[in-house]
Motif scaffolding. Structure first.
Motif, PDB file in Angstrom:
ATOM      1  N   SER A 184      30.174  13.305  53.465  1.00 54.43           N
ATOM      2  CA  SER A 184      31.226  14.248  53.042  1.00 54.43           C
ATOM      3  C   SER A 184      32.097  13.672  51.939  1.00 54.43           C
ATOM      4  O   SER A 184      32.734  12.634  52.133  1.00 54.43           O
ATOM      5  N   ALA A 185      32.146  14.388  50.823  1.00 52.01           N
ATOM      6  CA  ALA A 185      32.895  13.886  49.670  1.00 52.01           C
ATOM      7  C   ALA A 185      34.297  14.485  49.650  1.00 52.01           C
ATOM      8  O   ALA A 185      34.529  15.564  50.195  1.00 52.01           O
ATOM      9  N   TYR A 197      21.419  25.796  54.048  1.00 50.28           N
ATOM     10  CA  TYR A 197      21.850  24.806  53.050  1.00 50.28           C
ATOM     11  C   TYR A 197      21.014  23.524  53.200  1.00 50.28           C
ATOM     12  O   TYR A 197      20.507  22.989  52.206  1.00 50.28           O
ATOM     13  N   THR A 249      20.485  29.072  37.578  1.00 49.32           N
ATOM     14  CA  THR A 249      19.422  29.747  38.345  1.00 49.32           C
ATOM     15  C   THR A 249      18.482  30.516  37.405  1.00 49.32           C
ATOM     16  O   THR A 249      17.482  31.068  37.853  1.00 49.32           O
ATOM     17  N   THR A 254      32.351  20.598  36.419  1.00 45.41           N
ATOM     18  CA  THR A 254      33.710  21.007  36.798  1.00 45.41           C
ATOM     19  C   THR A 254      33.953  20.827  38.301  1.00 45.41           C
ATOM     20  O   THR A 254      35.067  21.007  38.774  1.00 45.41           O
ATOM     21  N   GLY A 255      32.906  20.487  39.036  1.00 42.39           N
ATOM     22  CA  GLY A 255      33.018  20.400  40.491  1.00 42.39           C
ATOM     23  C   GLY A 255      33.579  19.058  40.958  1.00 42.39           C
ATOM     24  O   GLY A 255      33.933  18.191  40.153  1.00 42.39           O
ATOM     25  N   ALA A 264      21.591  15.290  47.263  1.00 38.81           N
ATOM     26  CA  ALA A 264      21.184  16.001  48.473  1.00 38.81           C
ATOM     27  C   ALA A 264      22.365  15.937  49.454  1.00 38.81           C
ATOM     28  O   ALA A 264      23.501  15.748  49.014  1.00 38.81           O
TER      29      ALA A 264
HETATM   30  N1  LIG Z   1      31.030  18.033  48.536  1.00 39.32           N
HETATM   31  C1  LIG Z   1      30.349  17.291  49.379  1.00 39.32           C
HETATM   32  O1  LIG Z   1      30.884  16.834  50.408  1.00 39.32           O
HETATM   33  C2  LIG Z   1      28.903  16.967  49.113  1.00 39.32           C
HETATM   34  C3  LIG Z   1      28.295  16.030  49.952  1.00 39.32           C
HETATM   35  C4  LIG Z   1      26.962  15.733  49.734  1.00 39.32           C
HETATM   36  C5  LIG Z   1      26.273  16.345  48.719  1.00 39.32           C
HETATM   37  N2  LIG Z   1      26.869  17.259  47.924  1.00 39.32           N
HETATM   38  C6  LIG Z   1      26.072  17.884  46.862  1.00 39.32           C
HETATM   39  O2  LIG Z   1      26.594  17.495  45.617  1.00 39.32           O
HETATM   40  C7  LIG Z   1      26.492  18.558  44.678  1.00 39.32           C
HETATM   41  C8  LIG Z   1      27.874  18.831  44.094  1.00 39.32           C
HETATM   42  O3  LIG Z   1      28.777  19.155  45.149  1.00 39.32           O
HETATM   43  P1  LIG Z   1      30.326  19.418  44.861  1.00 39.32           P
HETATM   44  O4  LIG Z   1      31.017  19.296  46.149  1.00 39.32           O
HETATM   45  O5  LIG Z   1      30.769  18.620  43.690  1.00 39.32           O
HETATM   46  O6  LIG Z   1      30.276  20.973  44.481  1.00 39.32           O
HETATM   47  P2  LIG Z   1      31.394  21.852  43.769  1.00 39.32           P
HETATM   48  O7  LIG Z   1      32.698  21.148  43.714  1.00 39.32           O
HETATM   49  O8  LIG Z   1      31.346  23.195  44.407  1.00 39.32           O
HETATM   50  O9  LIG Z   1      30.841  21.986  42.278  1.00 39.32           O
HETATM   51  C9  LIG Z   1      29.656  22.664  42.013  1.00 39.32           C
HETATM   52  C10 LIG Z   1      29.453  22.742  40.520  1.00 39.32           C
HETATM   53  O10 LIG Z   1      28.234  23.449  40.274  1.00 39.32           O
HETATM   54  C11 LIG Z   1      28.504  24.548  39.381  1.00 39.32           C
HETATM   55  N3  LIG Z   1      27.588  25.627  39.712  1.00 39.32           N
HETATM   56  C12 LIG Z   1      27.411  26.219  40.922  1.00 39.32           C
HETATM   57  N4  LIG Z   1      26.466  27.175  40.838  1.00 39.32           N
HETATM   58  C13 LIG Z   1      26.029  27.179  39.543  1.00 39.32           C
HETATM   59  C14 LIG Z   1      25.068  27.945  38.835  1.00 39.32           C
HETATM   60  N5  LIG Z   1      24.348  28.887  39.458  1.00 39.32           N
HETATM   61  N6  LIG Z   1      24.880  27.691  37.506  1.00 39.32           N
HETATM   62  C15 LIG Z   1      25.617  26.757  36.879  1.00 39.32           C
HETATM   63  N7  LIG Z   1      26.531  25.987  37.505  1.00 39.32           N
HETATM   64  C16 LIG Z   1      26.748  26.199  38.820  1.00 39.32           C
HETATM   65  C17 LIG Z   1      29.947  24.908  39.655  1.00 39.32           C
HETATM   66  O11 LIG Z   1      30.500  25.620  38.580  1.00 39.32           O
HETATM   67  P3  LIG Z   1      31.474  26.876  38.920  1.00 39.32           P
HETATM   68  O12 LIG Z   1      32.521  26.347  39.850  1.00 39.32           O
HETATM   69  O13 LIG Z   1      31.994  27.279  37.600  1.00 39.32           O
HETATM   70  O14 LIG Z   1      30.591  27.895  39.586  1.00 39.32           O
HETATM   71  C18 LIG Z   1      30.559  23.497  39.795  1.00 39.32           C
HETATM   72  O15 LIG Z   1      30.752  22.926  38.512  1.00 39.32           O
HETATM   73  C19 LIG Z   1      25.897  19.750  45.436  1.00 39.32           C
HETATM   74  O16 LIG Z   1      24.529  19.834  45.139  1.00 39.32           O
HETATM   75  C20 LIG Z   1      26.078  19.394  46.896  1.00 39.32           C
HETATM   76  O17 LIG Z   1      25.033  19.899  47.671  1.00 39.32           O
HETATM   77  C21 LIG Z   1      28.185  17.577  48.089  1.00 39.32           C
END
Ligand SMILES: NC(=O)c1ccc[n+]([C@@H]2O[C@H](COP(=O)([O-])OP(=O)(O)OC[C@H]3O[C@@H](n4cnc5c(N)ncnc54)[C@H](OP(=O)(O)O)[C@@H]3O)[C@@H](O)[C@H]2O)c1
Length: 318
Positions: A167-168, A137, A43, A13-14, A107
């Motif tokens: 950054s996404a 983090y 977790t 969903t993220g 990562a």
């Molecule tokens: N965004 C960036 O710029 C970026 C850049 C580099 C790397 N990343 C990495 O890419 C990954 C995804 O990032 P994102 O930006 O897509 O994050 P996001 O939009 O916050 O989405 C995170 C997802 O993980 C789920 N989640 C979080 N904690 C959980 C738990 N304890 N159990 C089950 N599900 C859980 C959330 O569900 P709920 O919302 O329902 O909690 C959501 O579906 C992360 O590992 C992040 O470190 C992100």
């Protein structure tokens, strides 16, 4: 991987996970496995183990984790470490136990030293101290990346692929000014300034630091290329960026223009700038044959449109 392969996307969903789902759907994959956070707490080691036993995925995309901007990172460092370490530990262990063929772990570019040669090659990891404001983090993400490499080394396979996106942005981003990243937070700030007729918007710092942004659809595209392609000769981890960076001032002007905000931009130089530049050297992935394809301005426009649509769905007046 074929169209009937069982592919589990954790965090579907993220921002990144939802993009991976869209890419898999448009690629014709029919056996995509998901579970909401409510149904599967990643977790919880036992719950994760049971889930893998029941669903038996062949491929895993680990896009679940705790992410956020500087304020969140500073306020909840223990939660950030706890959640990310536990998710990575549980999912990697379960994936190994289940004999998953390939797993992609996201990562983060925050793992690089604060003072790092630019563009940042993967070989610069561990050569210095990461930015202190997101240290918890960064360390949790370094641990996840290293855990992938450790499994690969110990079992003589290269099944776990750690990818380091910059950054996404895109649909399903977090637009909260307090907890979101800079790009989505700016979209919201300019949108609100336009709606209230504010004559100016004041932003933190000088506007000079340079950052690289990648649309989540490009991340998903690279993810599919890695799942489907022959990755046996690749060296891990893999940076994932567009190769193009912008100053925060250029970013702010581009967003103001997309949103249609005509007021003044002011810079509060009493506030910190953060690292001067964060550009990834993505040559490993480019040598593999992957290229980004989302035009930056078009990506900003569609992200803003998604924001407007989601507010309309929630019944919020623009
Ligand atoms: N965004 C960036 O710029 C970026 C850049 C580099 C790397 N990343 C990495 O890419 C990954 C995804 O990032 P994102 O930006 O897509 O994050 P996001 O939009 O916050 O989405 C995170 C997802 O993980 C789920 N989640 C979080 N904690 C959980 C738990 N304890 N159990 C089950 N599900 C859980 C959330 O569900 P709920 O919302 O329902 O909690 C959501 O579906 C992360 O590992 C992040 O470190 C992100």
């Amino acid at each position: 991987m074929d169209e009937s392969s069982r592919i589990y996307v954790a965090g579907h969903t993220g921002l990144i996970g939802s993009s991976v789902i869209r890419a898999l759907e448009s690629g014709g994959f029919t056996n995509v496995i998901t579970a909401s956070h409510r149904d599967l707490e990643l977790t919880d080691a036992l719950a994760v183990e049971r889930f893998f036993d029941n669903r038996n995925p062949e491929y895993v995309v680990l896009a679940a984790g705790r992410v956020g901007g500087i304020v969140e990172n500073q306020t909840y460092p223990a939660d950030f470490m706890n959640t990310n370490l536990a998710i990575q530990l549980n999912v990697l262990r379960a994936a190994h136990r289940a004999g998953v063929r390939k797993l992609i772990l996201f990562a983060s570019s925050c793992m690089y030293p604060r003072e790092c040669p630019q563009p940042m090659p993967e070989t610069a990891l561990f050569s210095g101290y990461p930015e202190p404001t997101s240290l918890a983090y960064a360390v949790s993400k370094l641990a996840g990346m290293q855990m992938c490499l450790a499994y690969n080394q110990q079992y003589g396979e290269k099944r776990f692929i750690p990818v380091i996106p910059n950054s996404a942005f895109g649909p399903n981003d977090n637009f909260d000014p307090k907890s979101g990243h800079v790009l989505s937070a700016l979209i919201r700030r300019f949108h609100e300034a336009k709606a209230t007729g504010a004559p100016s918007v004041t932003l933190w710092g000088s506007g000079n630091p340079r950052r690289e942004f990648i649309h989540a659809d490009d991340i998903a595209d690279a993810c599919l290329a890695l799942l489907e392609g022959d990755t046996s000769q690749l060296q891990f981890p893999l940076n994932l960026g567009t190769g193009k960076d912008f100053s925060i001032r250029e970013l702010a002007e581009a967003i103001a223009s997309v949103v249609g905000y005509a007021g003044k931009l002011e810079w509060d130089t009493s506030k910190p700038d953060g690292a001067p530049r964060k550009l990834l050297d993505s040559s490993r992935l480019l040598a593999f044959g992957w290229r980004p394809s989302v035009d930056f301005t078009a990506g900003l426009k569609s992200t803003y449109q998604w924001y407007l649509d989601s507010m309309a769905t929630q019944g919020v007046q623009p």
